[in-house]
Design a protein around this motif. Structure first.
Motif, PDB file in Angstrom:
ATOM      1  N   PRO A 276     -24.052  59.126 128.842  1.00 48.56           N
ATOM      2  CA  PRO A 276     -23.709  60.551 128.972  1.00 48.56           C
ATOM      3  C   PRO A 276     -24.952  61.439 128.894  1.00 48.56           C
ATOM      4  O   PRO A 276     -25.888  61.135 128.154  1.00 48.56           O
ATOM      5  N   TRP A 277     -24.922  62.508 129.649  1.00 57.27           N
ATOM      6  CA  TRP A 277     -26.036  63.453 129.667  1.00 57.27           C
ATOM      7  C   TRP A 277     -25.806  64.591 128.681  1.00 57.27           C
ATOM      8  O   TRP A 277     -26.570  65.578 128.707  1.00 57.27           O
ATOM      9  N   HIS A 278     -24.830  64.492 127.833  1.00 56.97           N
ATOM     10  CA  HIS A 278     -24.568  65.564 126.880  1.00 56.97           C
ATOM     11  C   HIS A 278     -24.122  64.981 125.547  1.00 56.97           C
ATOM     12  O   HIS A 278     -23.707  63.818 125.461  1.00 56.97           O
ATOM     13  N   ARG A 279     -24.215  65.814 124.531  1.00 51.00           N
ATOM     14  CA  ARG A 279     -23.606  65.572 123.242  1.00 51.00           C
ATOM     15  C   ARG A 279     -22.926  66.880 122.852  1.00 51.00           C
ATOM     16  O   ARG A 279     -23.590  67.892 122.676  1.00 51.00           O
ATOM     17  N   GLY A 280     -21.612  66.843 122.772  1.00 52.29           N
ATOM     18  CA  GLY A 280     -20.892  68.072 122.492  1.00 52.29           C
ATOM     19  C   GLY A 280     -21.113  69.088 123.589  1.00 52.29           C
ATOM     20  O   GLY A 280     -20.907  68.805 124.776  1.00 52.29           O
ATOM     21  N   ARG A 281     -21.592  70.267 123.215  1.00 53.78           N
ATOM     22  CA  ARG A 281     -21.807  71.361 124.164  1.00 53.78           C
ATOM     23  C   ARG A 281     -23.284  71.521 124.556  1.00 53.78           C
ATOM     24  O   ARG A 281     -23.679  72.562 125.063  1.00 53.78           O
ATOM     25  N   VAL A 282     -24.071  70.490 124.329  1.00 55.24           N
ATOM     26  CA  VAL A 282     -25.482  70.499 124.727  1.00 55.24           C
ATOM     27  C   VAL A 282     -25.655  69.478 125.850  1.00 55.24           C
ATOM     28  O   VAL A 282     -25.371  68.296 125.669  1.00 55.24           O
ATOM     29  N   VAL A 283     -26.125  69.929 127.015  1.00 58.81           N
ATOM     30  CA  VAL A 283     -26.242  69.067 128.188  1.00 58.81           C
ATOM     31  C   VAL A 283     -27.683  69.092 128.698  1.00 58.81           C
ATOM     32  O   VAL A 283     -28.369  70.120 128.612  1.00 58.81           O
ATOM     33  N   LEU A 284     -28.143  67.963 129.202  1.00 59.54           N
ATOM     34  CA  LEU A 284     -29.513  67.811 129.689  1.00 59.54           C
ATOM     35  C   LEU A 284     -29.542  67.760 131.211  1.00 59.54           C
ATOM     36  O   LEU A 284     -28.624  67.224 131.836  1.00 59.54           O
ATOM     37  N   ILE A 285     -30.623  68.290 131.787  1.00 62.41           N
ATOM     38  CA  ILE A 285     -30.806  68.225 133.238  1.00 62.41           C
ATOM     39  C   ILE A 285     -32.265  67.925 133.557  1.00 62.41           C
ATOM     40  O   ILE A 285     -33.132  67.944 132.691  1.00 62.41           O
ATOM     41  N   ASP A 286     -32.518  67.633 134.828  1.00 62.70           N
ATOM     42  CA  ASP A 286     -33.861  67.494 135.379  1.00 62.70           C
ATOM     43  C   ASP A 286     -34.631  66.380 134.668  1.00 62.70           C
ATOM     44  O   ASP A 286     -34.079  65.336 134.362  1.00 62.70           O
ATOM     45  N   ASP A 287     -35.927  66.585 134.415  1.00 60.93           N
ATOM     46  CA  ASP A 287     -36.767  65.528 133.862  1.00 60.93           C
ATOM     47  C   ASP A 287     -36.309  65.059 132.489  1.00 60.93           C
ATOM     48  O   ASP A 287     -36.718  63.986 132.036  1.00 60.93           O
ATOM     49  N   ALA A 288     -35.497  65.824 131.815  1.00 61.25           N
ATOM     50  CA  ALA A 288     -34.985  65.390 130.523  1.00 61.25           C
ATOM     51  C   ALA A 288     -34.086  64.165 130.660  1.00 61.25           C
ATOM     52  O   ALA A 288     -33.918  63.411 129.697  1.00 61.25           O
ATOM     53  N   VAL A 289     -33.505  63.944 131.859  1.00 62.92           N
ATOM     54  CA  VAL A 289     -32.618  62.796 132.059  1.00 62.92           C
ATOM     55  C   VAL A 289     -33.031  61.895 133.211  1.00 62.92           C
ATOM     56  O   VAL A 289     -32.624  60.737 133.273  1.00 62.92           O
ATOM     57  N   HIS A 290     -33.814  62.393 134.156  1.00 61.26           N
ATOM     58  CA  HIS A 290     -34.281  61.537 135.245  1.00 61.26           C
ATOM     59  C   HIS A 290     -35.651  62.024 135.697  1.00 61.26           C
ATOM     60  O   HIS A 290     -35.824  63.162 136.120  1.00 61.26           O
ATOM     61  N   CYS A 291     -36.624  61.146 135.587  1.00 58.44           N
ATOM     62  CA  CYS A 291     -38.007  61.496 135.911  1.00 58.44           C
ATOM     63  C   CYS A 291     -38.525  60.485 136.923  1.00 58.44           C
ATOM     64  O   CYS A 291     -38.436  59.274 136.701  1.00 58.44           O
ATOM     65  N   CYS A 292     -39.028  60.971 138.046  1.00 56.95           N
ATOM     66  CA  CYS A 292     -39.498  60.044 139.073  1.00 56.95           C
ATOM     67  C   CYS A 292     -40.937  60.366 139.470  1.00 56.95           C
ATOM     68  O   CYS A 292     -41.351  61.523 139.452  1.00 56.95           O
ATOM     69  N   PRO A 293     -41.703  59.335 139.824  1.00 58.40           N
ATOM     70  CA  PRO A 293     -43.026  59.589 140.394  1.00 58.40           C
ATOM     71  C   PRO A 293     -42.889  60.402 141.682  1.00 58.40           C
ATOM     72  O   PRO A 293     -41.820  60.418 142.309  1.00 58.40           O
ATOM     73  N   PRO A 294     -43.971  61.054 142.107  1.00 61.58           N
ATOM     74  CA  PRO A 294     -43.877  61.949 143.271  1.00 61.58           C
ATOM     75  C   PRO A 294     -43.984  61.252 144.622  1.00 61.58           C
ATOM     76  O   PRO A 294     -44.264  61.911 145.620  1.00 61.58           O
ATOM     77  N   THR A 295     -43.730  59.945 144.678  1.00 63.42           N
ATOM     78  CA  THR A 295     -43.933  59.214 145.920  1.00 63.42           C
ATOM     79  C   THR A 295     -42.941  59.582 147.012  1.00 63.42           C
ATOM     80  O   THR A 295     -43.197  59.325 148.187  1.00 63.42           O
ATOM     81  N   VAL A 296     -41.786  60.160 146.669  1.00 63.66           N
ATOM     82  CA  VAL A 296     -40.869  60.650 147.700  1.00 63.66           C
ATOM     83  C   VAL A 296     -40.701  62.171 147.627  1.00 63.66           C
ATOM     84  O   VAL A 296     -39.859  62.739 148.306  1.00 63.66           O
ATOM     85  N   ALA A 297     -41.509  62.837 146.789  1.00 67.04           N
ATOM     86  CA  ALA A 297     -41.551  64.301 146.708  1.00 67.04           C
ATOM     87  C   ALA A 297     -40.167  64.907 146.482  1.00 67.04           C
ATOM     88  O   ALA A 297     -39.805  65.905 147.112  1.00 67.04           O
TER      89      ALA A 297
END
Length: 374
Positions: A276-297
């Protein structure tokens, strides 16, 4: 009216603030760095990122200050920088948007921050969240300036080493992929009108992207090394030495490669949060949950898509609960995971010098995926 706190004023955080405030939510955003301090040099925004920026109402400003292009060049790391291939790039945002656009990160940040304020979001810079306490009806957050607030929803958009992620008890650490990247910012010569990539030579990839009428960023990817002890002047010397191996428009770029402060070096890192990307009413987005190298920009684009989808779902919901936030992660995880895996795979092929690597095929599959609505 839904009250929302966004922690982190980067691209995804600012986009969330714009969309939610426009939709009628009461939005606070805190960013622990001063206003105008955007990490990084330039950014390449593919069409699906531009699609979100248009939906946020900032496309006209982005188009004015960025540099759009529709083709991609592949050049040889030979004494002439020979152009091997010039191809039409995928228009992942649709036929009425450029295939790609380069921008200076600080310029894009300024556009998004101003748009968030115009929409009614309250922005505070140089302020961090210190603690949060949840109950069934909301989240109480205290801040580094000795203030506090009560919110229906908290969005953690605070990057790869997210404070918010740790604060809600999620243990996730990025891992290095084995590659490091030198980046520089500088003036744009007339010979640079799109992204060109050079595979091989002194690095795995050397490339550049125009970021405005008069600016560009350029980069060279190498094996990850400990470069932390180098002075700015030493970093410049390393970058100059690597750049000497590339020609064509690189010769014009090198003519202005003389500012130590214009060089930075980082490692490629990656992670994906499978739970899960959240706990209760706190939710994570972007690099906090998925971080990728810039090879596909696609890093910036995936963060923008997270922000848009979450905002759309929150504004359309009758209440904020586990079902809503689980549905958000279920909608976004497969796409974000596929982008991360493709980015890492391309780097792995290069590190292993795999003769059977099908980089064009994989890039095509990613382009087809992100051309669909998020």
């Amino acid at each position: 009216m839904t009250s929302v706190l966004v922690i982190g004023g980067g691209i995804a955080g600012a986009a969330s603030a714009i969309a939610l405030a426009k939709g009628g939510a009461s939005v606070d955003l805190v960013e622990n760095t001063p206003r105008g301090h955007a990490v990084g040099s330039g950014i390449t925004l593919q069409g699906n990122a531009l699609r979100v920026l248009r939906s946020l109402g900032v496309w006209d400003e982005v188009r004015e200050h960025g540099y759009g292009f529709d083709t991609l060049g592949i050049r040889a790391p030979d004494p002439d920088g020979t152009l091997l291939v010039e191809m039409n790039d995928a228009r992942t945002g649709g036929p009425d948007l450029p295939a790609g656009m380069g921008m200076e990160r600080q310029v894009l940040a300024a556009i998004l921050h101003s748009a968030a304020e115009r929409a009614g979001a309250k922005m505070r810079f140089g302020v961090a969240a210190d603690a949060l306490i949840q109950d069934e009806s909301g989240v109480t957050v205290t801040f580094s300036d000795d203030t506090s607030g009560r919110y229906d929803l908290v969005i953690g958009a605070d990057g790869v080493r997210s404070w918010t992620r740790a604060a809600i008890g999620i243990d996730l650490s990025p891992r290095p992929t084995g590659m490091g990247i030198w980046r520089l910012i500088g003036p744009r010569p007339k010979s640079v009108t799109r992204t060109d990539l050079y595979y091989g030579g002194a690095g795995y990839i050397a490339g550049y992207c125009p970021t405005g009428k008069n600016s560009l960023y350029a980069y060279i990817v190498e094996d990850a090394q400990d470069r932390a002890g180098l002075s700015p002047e030493q970093r410049l010397a390393v970058m100059v030495g690597l750049a000497e191996n590339y020609h064509g428009p690189w010769d014009d770029i090198k003519a202005h490669l003389d500012d130590p402060s214009a060089i930075n070096y980082t490692w490629f890192e990656t992670h994906v949060l499978e739970g899960p990307w959240h706990r209760g009413r706190v939710v994570l987005i972007d690099d906090a949950v998925h971080c990728c190298p810039p090879t596909v920009a696609q890093g910036g684009a995936q963060g923008l898509e997270d922000a848009w989808v979450l905002s759309e779902m929150v504004l359309g919901a009758g209440s904020i609960d586990d079902a809503l936030l689980d549905a958000f992660a279920a909608r976004r995880l497969p796409r974000a995971r596929a982008v991360v895996e493709a980015s890492v795979q391309i780097g792995t092929w290069m590190l292993e010098r795999d003769p059977d690597a099908d980089v064009p095929g994989l890039m095509g599959r990613v382009a087809a995926l992100v051309s669909e609505a998020p």
